[in-house]
Design a protein around this motif. Structure first.
Motif, mmCIF file in Angstrom:
data_model
loop_
_atom_site.group_PDB
_atom_site.id
_atom_site.type_symbol
_atom_site.label_atom_id
_atom_site.label_comp_id
_atom_site.label_asym_id
_atom_site.label_seq_id
_atom_site.Cartn_x
_atom_site.Cartn_y
_atom_site.Cartn_z
ATOM 1 N N GLU A 382 -16.801 -32.545 34.225
ATOM 2 C CA GLU A 382 -15.324 -32.884 34.598
ATOM 3 C C GLU A 382 -14.702 -33.272 33.307
ATOM 4 O OE1 GLU A 382 -13.807 -32.454 37.519
ATOM 5 O OE2 GLU A 382 -15.690 -31.765 38.315
ATOM 6 N N ARG A 408 -13.277 -39.000 38.259
ATOM 7 C CA ARG A 408 -14.084 -37.663 38.556
ATOM 8 C C ARG A 408 -15.540 -37.856 37.722
ATOM 9 N NH1 ARG A 408 -12.646 -34.353 42.008
ATOM 10 N NH2 ARG A 408 -13.876 -32.680 41.190
ATOM 11 N N MET A 411 -18.853 -35.999 39.416
ATOM 12 C CA MET A 411 -18.183 -35.043 40.623
ATOM 13 C C MET A 411 -18.542 -33.701 40.476
ATOM 14 S SD MET A 411 -14.912 -36.674 42.660
ATOM 15 C CE MET A 411 -15.084 -38.071 43.449
ATOM 16 N N ASN B 128 -4.737 -38.707 46.125
ATOM 17 C CA ASN B 128 -5.991 -38.825 45.801
ATOM 18 C C ASN B 128 -6.412 -40.530 46.445
ATOM 19 O OD1 ASN B 128 -8.198 -40.028 44.462
ATOM 20 N ND2 ASN B 128 -7.873 -38.945 42.568
ATOM 21 N N ASN B 233 -7.671 -29.585 40.481
ATOM 22 C CA ASN B 233 -8.794 -29.169 39.501
ATOM 23 C C ASN B 233 -9.733 -27.963 40.061
ATOM 24 O OD1 ASN B 233 -11.102 -30.041 41.527
ATOM 25 N ND2 ASN B 233 -10.343 -32.196 41.036
#
Lengths: 480, 351
Positions: A382, A408, A411, B128, B233
């Motif tokens: 990440e 993150r 992750m 989030n 992402n």
């Protein structure tokens, strides 16, 4: 592979092979699951390959693996190769993917022999193409007979780095440099443990012989290197470092890095096994009893996955775990277990005698574990930098799970195994606490990425009860 | 946080840390679609707050209003959606739009061929969750509020107009008590003689490795169970309400892959491009679900100066910001413009 076995062993390295072979001797119906098609694990990878007549480059230790694999093949234990284990439930149902298909297998006992992985090596540029780990290079040598070309640079610390250098020299490959990062102070800290190590199983003699061979080769050998940094645009082209007060630069088409091994944490953690911070070996160590037993009923650990001890120690810990499993299955009495365990424990102690010396000598420098350069990537998947982890910690995050959710970090597809130690130590540094206070990631299944289509194989045709729930009940007070 | 904005000092007692359970690990949906009619006023307020999140808590919380859609997989489902659409319109809410085959494919080019249309709500989206919870905690602290982490409540009691909360870190007193203990909220309300039918549940989610753009908005099925979105992402979050089991004392969850298999099947049937997806993580949050699937947002009916807000399973993240506002209004002004009678804690006793 049946639906149910007495014992399922995960991993066919030295601990798994030795444990399974002994369990099978007691008539225990044993299944061994491994990602590779053939036994051997990382250390004895491809050990059954007939083409390896010349064992010299890989060393005499490799021969020991052949014996182990032969005994394992002769036993009644069943090997299910090509099986990726990605979940173990507390009732010891194991979820695997094999040949692209999702499957479940159940066992009364589970022995995790999932081995070690290389410690992360977070320096600027370590993620560039043209940088790989020394362990990966050794894997290529074992499985495909591939060696690097002249001009390769080896950097870092630990026995495996020197072993690889020796193997390359033996194979006629001339490295451009060996850049050793062992801090000078480590020699003094290791010295008190020298007598005990000297008398243990010939580790030191072998190590010294290797060092002599490397020196005799005339390959530039830089000691006590600090401030390592990889340069290159699209790929690595140069390693920069400080040694003896000077900044050095070595050009290289391939940089091999290594600074020791640590337990591979994913499956054990995702299974719910408790871990403690090991301040000597600097990683999260599964909490085990003398038989490898854990807080999870019927799930034991053996080998380097339970704490780094090396391949030979792994065999003994595998057999110790098998003895206790045999007792619990009623195949031997407690007395028989203890009697057989005596020799195994003695051999294990013998193996452990060199450990304090090796741990002190090859303890990676603080700056090699906690990158000083904030732009260094800690989480490769990440792309989370050391600076970002420090920033989040200063903003008030106190544990890895908050860090994961917020940044993150951890992750990505590696499920946190490549950044967990770096992140743990960085957060502990910012808060000025022991890493134990930070805690590890709460890892979630699957322990390895799994195809969505393989998950679909778990549909057993029954409609889950949620499907019948009214999604919009007439709420009280609602107008019609 | 809202009390801090009103200049009322508050102490928040949390047994783990903010966002440890469902509030930090949910799917992050921000949506007015598919809400119960009685939740619509609260949903309207929450969406307003979501669109001004940056000015509220100094962080946009990763909110992306990329639109929320309920997809009809056949004509019968489409008919259901039309009925629902008319009902919501009749209540005076105009945030939804019926879409046909053509518009469905304009909005979501990768939806499967058998899908016939749907309801679309622009302005909804996702955020989030952990970042949101953390931002609220930070803002509350910046406003002078105290959040005690790792402190467990043992008993609450009231004497001479003052509440005493006994914890494993000592006793704390305040004139007003708020119970926002989530999947553990019924244990606090029971101490006031307000027993409620709440089950502990664990809605499951899966997330893929990063993928090329496949899904634009937040998609949901109509009669089947699926909620799916692709975050910036590139990872895709698959959920919708299949439930594992939760142990709220051990604070652990167990996933049921037989159900996730179903979830995966629906996802790949509605978005065939997902067939190559790899799952990197699956998990479940611990949530409290009331017998009628609606939360409790209510003054205590047995004690004065006490308010409950718990049992939000599947509703909490979306509604959270507005519920905090409503509670702060109830505490400071004794009333709120948002109707909350439907969420009364004594509604189960009446039935």
């Amino acid at each position: 592979m049946k639906a149910r076995h007495d014992l399922a062993v995960v991993g066919a390295g030295p601990a798994g092979m030795a444990g399974a072979t002994l369990a099978a001797e007691f008539g225990i119906d044993t299944l061994v699951l491994d990602e590779q098609e053939t036994p051997g694990g990382q250390i004895y990878r491809a050990v059954e390959q007939p083409g390896l007549a010349d064992l010299a480059p890989l060393g005499a230790e490799y021969r020991r693996g052949i014996e182990l694999a032969l005994a394992f093949r002769r036993s009644s234990a069943e090997l299910a190769g090509g099986a990726v284990v990605w979940q173990i439930r507390s009732d010891r149902t194991i979820s695997i993917t094999r040949a692209g298909e999702g499957k479940e297998v159940a066992a009364d006992h589970v022995l995790l022999a999932t081995g070690a992985m290389e410690r992360p090596f977070p320096i600027p540029g370590w993620t560039l193409p043209g940088v790989m780990t020394a362990g990966a290079a050794q894997t290529l040598m074992k499985s495909a007979g591939m060696v690097a070309e002249d001009g390769v640079v080896l950097a870092g610390s630990g026995p495996l780095l020197f072993q690889l250098a020796g193997q390359y020299l033996h194979a006629g490959v001339r490295p451009a440099a060996i850049v050793e990062t062992t801090p000078r102070g480590n020699y003094w800290r290791a010295a008190p443990h020298l007598p005990s190590a000297w008398s243990a199983g010939g580790y030191l003699e072998k190590g010294l012989a290797l060092l002599r061979a490397i020196k005799a080769s005339g390959v530039p050998f830089h000691r006590g290197a600090t401030g390592l940094r990889v340069h290159g645009d699209a790929r690595a082209s140069e390693l920069e470092f400080q040694s003896r007060g000077k900044t050095e630069r070595v050009e290289t088409p391939l940089l091999l890095i290594h600074q020791g091994v640590v337990p591979n944490p994913n499956l054990a953690m995702a299974t719910g096994i408790a871990h403690d911070w090991d301040a000597r070996q600097l990683y999260w160590r599964p909490a085990t009893d003398p038989w490898g037993g854990t807080n999870m009923e019927g799930i034991a650990l053996a080998g380097d996955g339970a704490g780094i001890g090396g391949a030979i120690a792994a065999e003994h810990s595998g057999r110790l775990a098998a003895l206790e499993i045999a007792r619990r299955l009623g195949r031997i009495t407690e007395g028989e277990r203890d009697e057989r365990a005596t020799a195994e424990r003695a051999a294990l102690r013998e193996q452990q005698r060199a450990r304090p010396f090796l741990d002190a000598l090859y303890r990676p420098a603080d700056a090699m574990r906690r990158p000083q350069n904030d732009a260094t990537l800690a989480c490769r998947c990440e792309e989370v930098t050391a600076g970002e982890i420090r920033r989040q910690a200063r903003l008030g995050l106190t544990n890895l799970n908050s860090l994961k959710s917020q940044s993150r970090c951890g992750m990505g597809p590696c499920q946190g195994r490549l950044c967990m130690l770096t992140a743990t130590e960085l957060m502990a540094e910012v808060h000025g606490v022991d890493p134990a206070k930070i805690g590890p990631f709460r890892l979630r299944p699957p322990a390895r990425p799994v195809d969505l289509t393989a998950i679909m194989d778990f549909d057993d045709g029954t409609i889950p009860p949620e499907a019948a729930l009214p999604k919009e009940p007439a709420a009280p007070g609602a107008k019609p | 946080m809202h009390l801090g904005l009103k200049g009322v000092s508050a102490l928040l007692i949390e047994k783990n840390y903010p966002g440890r359970h469902a509030s930090g690990v949910n799917a992050g949906g921000v949506s007015r679609i598919g809400r119960f009619p009685s939740e619509l006023p609260l949903s309207a307020l929450t969406l307003e707050l979501w669109h001004g999140m940056e000015s509220l808590v100094d962080d946009d919380c990763g909110f992306i209003p990329n639109g929320r859609m309920k997809i009809a997989e056949n004509e019968a489902e489409m008919e259901k959606l039309r009925e629902r659409f008319d009902k919501v319109r009749a209540l005076g809410h105009e945030h939804e739009r019926l879409i046909d085959q053509y518009e469905l494919r304009q909005l979501e080019p990768n939806v499967a061929e058998h899908c016939v249309g749907g309801i679309f709500a622009p302005g909804c989206g996702h955020a989030n969750p952990f970042r949101t919870t953390t931002a609220f905690a930070r803002k509350a602290r910046a406003l002078g509020q105290t959040i005690m982490e790792g402190v467990r409540v043992e008993k609450v009691s009231r004497a001479a107009g003052i509440w005493t909360v006994r914890t494993d870190a000592g006793e704390f007193q305040a004139p007003v008590l708020v119970n926002t203990a989530g999947a553990w909220g019924d244990r606090i309300s029971a101490q006031m003689g307000e027993e409620v039918p709440m089950e502990t549940t664990a809605p499951m989610l899966m997330v893929t490795a990063r993928m090329p753009p496949i899904i634009r908005g937040v998609m949901g099925a109509t009669d089947r169970i699926l909620s799916i979105k692709q975050v910036p992402n590139g990872t895709i979050i698959i959920g919708g309400g299949y439930r594992g089991t939760a142990d709220r004392d051990a604070e652990t969850t167990v996933l049921d892959y037989k159900k996730l298999a179903y979830n995966a099947k629906i996802a790949t049937e509605m978005f065939p491009k997902l067939k190559g997806a790899r799952i990197v993580r699956s998990w479940a949050g611990i949530e409290g679900r009331m017998a009628d699937a609606m939360p409790v947002i209510s003054p205590s009916k047995t004690e004065e100066a006490c308010f409950h807000a718990f049992g939000f399973s599947a509703h909490g993240f979306n509604l959270g910001p507005a519920v905090g506002r409503v509670l702060s209004e109830l505490i400071t002004a004794g009333q709120s413009n948002i109707p909350i009678d439907a969420f009364s804690i004594d509604r189960f006793a009446k039935a």
